[in-house]
Scaffold this motif. Structure first.
Motif, PDB file in Angstrom:
ATOM      1  N   VAL A 101      19.649  52.542 -58.883  1.00 56.14           N
ATOM      2  CA  VAL A 101      19.560  51.991 -57.534  1.00 56.14           C
ATOM      3  C   VAL A 101      20.951  51.500 -57.123  1.00 56.14           C
ATOM      4  N   LEU A 102      21.401  51.979 -55.975  1.00 54.64           N
ATOM      5  CA  LEU A 102      22.649  51.517 -55.369  1.00 54.64           C
ATOM      6  C   LEU A 102      22.283  50.413 -54.388  1.00 54.64           C
ATOM      7  N   HIS A 103      22.899  49.233 -54.543  1.00 53.27           N
ATOM      8  CA  HIS A 103      22.558  48.111 -53.661  1.00 53.27           C
ATOM      9  C   HIS A 103      23.667  47.074 -53.667  1.00 53.27           C
ATOM     10  N   THR A 104      23.547  46.102 -52.780  1.00 56.34           N
ATOM     11  CA  THR A 104      24.497  44.996 -52.705  1.00 56.34           C
ATOM     12  C   THR A 104      23.757  43.729 -52.316  1.00 56.34           C
ATOM     13  N   ALA A 105      24.280  42.588 -52.737  1.00 55.07           N
ATOM     14  CA  ALA A 105      23.656  41.296 -52.444  1.00 55.07           C
ATOM     15  C   ALA A 105      24.693  40.188 -52.589  1.00 55.07           C
ATOM     16  N   THR A 106      24.350  39.022 -52.086  1.00 57.72           N
ATOM     17  CA  THR A 106      25.270  37.881 -52.140  1.00 57.72           C
ATOM     18  C   THR A 106      25.650  37.521 -53.570  1.00 57.72           C
ATOM     19  N   TRP A 107      24.732  37.667 -54.493  1.00 58.74           N
ATOM     20  CA  TRP A 107      24.966  37.235 -55.876  1.00 58.74           C
ATOM     21  C   TRP A 107      25.699  38.273 -56.712  1.00 58.74           C
ATOM     22  N   MET A 108      25.963  39.438 -56.147  1.00 60.25           N
ATOM     23  CA  MET A 108      26.610  40.506 -56.911  1.00 60.25           C
ATOM     24  C   MET A 108      28.117  40.405 -56.753  1.00 60.25           C
ATOM     25  N   GLN A 109      28.770  39.903 -57.754  1.00 58.72           N
ATOM     26  CA  GLN A 109      30.216  39.787 -57.718  1.00 58.72           C
ATOM     27  C   GLN A 109      30.847  41.164 -57.780  1.00 58.72           C
ATOM     28  N   GLY A 110      31.847  41.367 -56.959  1.00 60.12           N
ATOM     29  CA  GLY A 110      32.527  42.649 -56.956  1.00 60.12           C
ATOM     30  C   GLY A 110      31.957  43.635 -55.965  1.00 60.12           C
ATOM     31  N   GLY A 111      30.901  43.267 -55.263  1.00 62.79           N
ATOM     32  CA  GLY A 111      30.354  44.130 -54.227  1.00 62.79           C
ATOM     33  C   GLY A 111      29.231  45.028 -54.707  1.00 62.79           C
TER      34      GLY A 111
END
Length: 134
Positions: A101-111
């Protein structure tokens, strides 16, 4: 899909106003699959995760149909840690002999990142369903 096609979407910095999980999903659909997917540009963009979940979840039925067996490019709807409803979206890919799964979120450091599906629970994410874009 080959991993090199997805690599350019890894590491995109998260921004609640310009590149949240829905923005990433729309960009991927357009650039990799030639689909024009619109989660309203003028949609509310709240800063609190619970409010973001509510906004994204309201669009699911309008934009996609629930499927049992995902294919490359399908949406993955997830519930984030501590969230009462699913409102986090990613894009499904089968690469390197495993579902990701490709995704992004506030808690994901580095994007944005590409996680193996089986590793999502280690980040506190619960997959609520897979959706095929309309």
């Amino acid at each position: 899909m080959d991993a090199w096609q997805i690599d350019r979407f890894v590491g995109i910095p998260y921004c609640p106003r310009h590149m949240d999980c829905a923005d990433l999903a729309m960009q991927v659909q357009g650039e990799l699959f030639g689909r024009e997917v619109w989660v309203a540009n003028k949609r509310p963009r709240p800063f609190l995760p619970a409010e973001q979940d509510a906004v994204i979840s309201t669009y699911c039925d309008q934009l996609a149909d629930l499927v049992a067996e995902p294919q490359d490019g399908d949406a993955v709807l997830m519930r984030e840690p501590g969230a009462q409803m699913a409102g986090h979206i990613g894009t499904y890919f089968f690469v390197n002999y495993a579902p990701h799964v490709l995704h992004t979120a506030t808690w994901m450091q580095g994007g944005s990142t590409l996680h193996r599906l089986q590793d999502l629970s280690g980040f506190g994410l619960t997959v609520e369903g897979y959706y095929r874009w309309k």
